[in-house]
Write an enzyme that holds these catalytic residues in place. Structure first.
Site, PDB file in Angstrom:
ATOM      1  N   SER A 470      18.330 -28.324 -36.785  1.00 19.18           N
ATOM      2  CA  SER A 470      17.561 -29.066 -37.786  1.00 19.18           C
ATOM      3  C   SER A 470      16.250 -28.362 -38.141  1.00 19.18           C
ATOM      4  O   SER A 470      16.260 -27.321 -38.775  1.00 19.18           O
ATOM      5  CB  SER A 470      17.326 -30.496 -37.281  1.00 19.18           C
ATOM      6  OG  SER A 470      16.909 -31.338 -38.320  1.00 19.18           O
ATOM      7  N   ASP A 481      14.360 -15.361 -44.202  1.00 17.75           N
ATOM      8  CA  ASP A 481      14.467 -15.130 -45.645  1.00 17.75           C
ATOM      9  C   ASP A 481      13.274 -14.348 -46.187  1.00 17.75           C
ATOM     10  O   ASP A 481      13.423 -13.509 -47.084  1.00 17.75           O
ATOM     11  CB  ASP A 481      14.605 -16.464 -46.383  1.00 17.75           C
ATOM     12  CG  ASP A 481      15.972 -17.101 -46.169  1.00 17.75           C
ATOM     13  OD1 ASP A 481      16.880 -16.398 -45.691  1.00 17.75           O
ATOM     14  OD2 ASP A 481      16.120 -18.295 -46.474  1.00 17.75           O
ATOM     15  N   LYS A 495      23.016 -27.917 -38.058  1.00 18.47           N
ATOM     16  CA  LYS A 495      22.796 -29.284 -38.527  1.00 18.47           C
ATOM     17  C   LYS A 495      21.885 -29.227 -39.749  1.00 18.47           C
ATOM     18  O   LYS A 495      20.667 -29.140 -39.632  1.00 18.47           O
ATOM     19  CB  LYS A 495      22.186 -30.123 -37.395  1.00 18.47           C
ATOM     20  CG  LYS A 495      22.390 -31.621 -37.552  1.00 18.47           C
ATOM     21  CD  LYS A 495      21.365 -32.210 -38.476  1.00 18.47           C
ATOM     22  CE  LYS A 495      21.552 -33.706 -38.586  1.00 18.47           C
ATOM     23  NZ  LYS A 495      20.594 -34.318 -39.503  1.00 18.47           N
TER      24      LYS A 495
END
Length: 699
Positions: A470, A481, A495
């Site tokens: 999460s 990224d 998740k």
């Protein structure tokens, strides 16, 4: 009315102390097991809310309704050891118009199935008790299947009789391998089977309704579930900032209660003796209370047994995931305690004197959870605790101590506050998007760091594992990224969905009875590169070898999980990492000769083999030999690693244990991956320094 969106990682059932006295359960007559008007109202509202707001659009047709029926039968009888084929055929005939029935809130078929189920349980328990009166031959070459090899339902009672003969033999043999005398085994199994029937007789209409509605919701998606008023009360307790209990999140898995995770700062986590995947098979109160066998118990009943006031002792009997359900049980004692926010706070330390970086220091920041003291913040306290605030202070201290790089340790971090995941990312980037959230209506919102400036701009790495989930995945994905740091370890949990709690009474104005609540999946997280964290999780830039033995773990192991998908990327600037292939090779060369990683890899390999095991031998000598070989291999690898580190191994099964020495042993094992991640970061620092003069010459 559109439900308000709350973003949190849902839990199964957290072991905390209940403030209210527990009601004494009593047998429910079959005449009471019929739906009431409240169930009808709840079913109608649930269906409408799912059709309107669930992220995965509901198409309540006959195909879906058949899947709901299959899921309900699986929930009641996962091993196909109670129902007969003619029972199921009758259920299927009665459920031919289940789609229409669900729309009307007609639940007769669900209750009819449960009444038959209860009668079948009584029949099987009677047979099991009769088997206990006889003797068993553990010299024959026979096996017991955990999962039915034949997907068809049993055609007659004789087939079930043989299945139960093997099941009782396996239960008996498992306890014998734990060195229990036969007389005690018979008594214990008698209580286990009688307890199974007794608890089924205590299921009331609300329990039946909740079981069926969760079969409905989980046919759609695994994180959506209905909570009865009683279950809602348990959930409210679990969400408090100050918690009491052992600090373990449990889930039901067939007849076993399984540890899903442990809470940072709780007795379970601090003991170092309870791990994800462990099965709780017995519970006892105090230092000398009798051990109660809890195999086959409802999750709620096991939780009630483990709960208790602060300062009291609870003893648990556990089967390790590393040994499988055929291994020997171990007993541990825990003192129930209050779990405070302070205990879950981020901490730091410095790793130095590593062979590949003499004189260089790496700062490690451990983040057990993404926390924020909302109560203190709401009361106007400007100094409220939060992950980001604590980590900022730790970074300042580490920089002052002259570290060459910082490693963020997110292993075992199951998530928490989305706001904290966003603001923590902001400590390492200037400004920009962190995560995208797409709701059930297709609207995409971007959570961004708007605070200019960074707290730390130096070399960075993030350590993750299979239990990082999460909010942890949001942070790690954003760092990856942007190319801001290396991600090291194992693929994460996967998740990537967002849940909200909906009070069903809000849709039925004036309703006096509590209709319960619905935990609803309403949105999905997407990385700024457009891909979701759902299902796939975050793939590390540099994988540790234990990752090779990951099978169906995390979101990938759940039925009907949402698929991985992607949306348009956000506008952000990616800075490519240089030298990842070289760093990977250097790390692999070190790990190849590291006894610590050999131990961790063999442990992961062993657990995968156990997870893939579908049957076990009922021949005692064969089982005992297999158990001893597995246990010996496990201990030999661990002892070899510890001695290589100059640590005398501690036998955790001994009567008297040196707790200080045991703590040293556990910390050494926990440091295996941290130290290698620090070495990788040092390699990166040295590589960057080697390239810097060339850049100056080019300028």
């Amino acid at each position: 009315m559109k439900p308000r969106l709350f973003r949190f990682l849902p839990v199964a059932m957290l072991l905390l102390a209940a403030s209210a006295a527990l009601a004494v359960p009593h047998p429910i007559s079959l005449s009471e097991l019929f739906p009431n008007p409240g169930h009808t109202k709840s079913a109608i509202v649930i269906n409408k809310v799912l059709e309107r707001y669930h992220y995965r659009k509901v198409n309540l047709d006959k195909t879906f309704a058949r899947q709901v029926l299959d899921k309900y039968l699986e929930a009641l009888d996962p091993n196909r050891s109670f129902f007969l084929v003619h029972d199921v055929e009758r259920f299927e005939n009665g459920a031919r118009r289940l789609d229409d029935s669900l729309r009307r809130g007609d639940l007769d078929i669900a209750f009819d199935i449960f009444r038959v189920y209860r009668m079948r349980v009584d029949e099987r328990v009677a047979h099991a008790l009769k088997l206990l009166e006889g003797t068993f031959d553990f010299t024959r070459t026979e096996s017991y299947a955990f999962e039915p090899a034949d997907p068809r339902w049993a055609t007659d009672s004789a087939t079930l009789d043989d299945l139960w003969r093997k099941r009782v033999m396996n239960d008996f043999l498992t306890l014998r391998l734990a060195d229990k005398p036969d007389a005690e085994i018979r008594e214990r199994l008698q209580k286990r089977y009688e307890g199974l029937a007794r608890r089924i007789h205590q299921f009331d209409g609300d329990d039946v309704f909740q079981t069926f509605m969760n079969a409905y919701t989980q046919t759609l998606e695994p994180h959506t579930s209905f909570m009865s008023p009683d279950t809602s009360e348990n959930f409210d307790i679990s969400m408090k900032l100050s918690l009491e209990g052992i600090g373990a999140v449990l889930r039901g898995d067939n007849e076993y209660t399984v540890v899903q995770s442990t809470v940072p700062g709780g007795p379970a986590r601090d003991s170092g003796q309870i791990h994800t995947g462990d099965q709780i098979v017995g519970v006892a109160q105090g230092l000398d209370g009798p051990m109660e066998d809890v195999v086959g118990w409802r999750l709620e009943d096991v939780v009630d047994k483990i709960r208790g006031p602060k300062g009291s002792v609870v003893r648990l009997q556990l089967l390790s995931k590393a040994s499988g359900s055929t291994g020997r049980a171990r007993e541990i004692s825990l003192v129930r305690n209050e779990i405070k926010l302070e205990d879950q706070a981020a901490k730091s330390f410095v790793v130095e004197d590593l062979a590949n970086g003499p004189g260089l220091k790496i700062g490690v920041v451990e983040i057990p959870a993404f926390y924020r003291d909302f109560a203190a913040e709401g009361s106007g306290n400007r100094d409220f605790r939060s992950t980001t605030r604590d980590v900022r202070r730790l970074i300042d201290d580490l920089v002052a101590r002259g570290v060459a790089g910082i490693l963020i340790d997110l292993r075992g971090n199951g998530g928490g506050s989305l706001a904290e995941a966003t603001s923590l990312t902001g400590l390492f980037i200037d400004t920009g998007p962190v995560v995208q959230v797409k709701d059930a209506f297709g609207k995409v919102e971007i959570e961004a760091d708007t605070d200019a400036g960074v707290a730390y701009s130096g070399p960075l790495a993030v350590l993750v594992d299979r239990d990082s989930a999460s909010a942890s995945e949001i942070f790690a994905a954003a760092i990856q990224d942007y190319g801001r740091g290396l991600i090291i370890g194992e693929p994460t949990f996967g998740k990537g969905t967002v849940q909200t709690l909906i009070d069903l009474n809000r849709y039925v104005p004036g309703e006096a009875n509590d209709l319960g609540r619905l935990r609803l999946t309403m949105a999905e997280f997407f990385r700024i590169n457009g891909g979701s964290t759902q299902l796939r999780g975050v793939e590390p830039d540099i994988r540790f070898p234990s990752a090779e033995y990951l099978k169906e773990h995390g979101e990938r192991s759940l039925d009907n999980a949402l698929p991985w998908t992607r949306i348009q990327p956000a506008a952000y600037q990616h800075n490519g990492l240089v030298g990842v292939d070289l760093l990977t090779r250097q790390s692999a060369e070190r790990i190849a000769g590291d006894s610590g990683f050999k131990m961790l890899t063999e442990r992961s390999k062993m657990m995968r083999e156990i997870e893939e095991q579908t049957q076990v031998s009922l021949r005692e000598t064969e089982r005992r030999t297999a158990d001893e070989q597995r246990e010996r291999a496990f201990k030999n690898d661990q002892d070899s690693f510890l001695r290589a580190r100059g640590i005398t191994p501690v036998d955790e099964d001994a009567e008297q244990i040196d707790e200080d020495a045991l703590d040293v042993q556990r910390k050494a094992i926990a440091r295996i991956e941290v130290d290698e991640a620090a070495r990788i970061l040092i390699d990166g620092v040295l590589l960057e320094r080697a390239k810097r003069p060339m850049a100056v010459m080019r300028d």
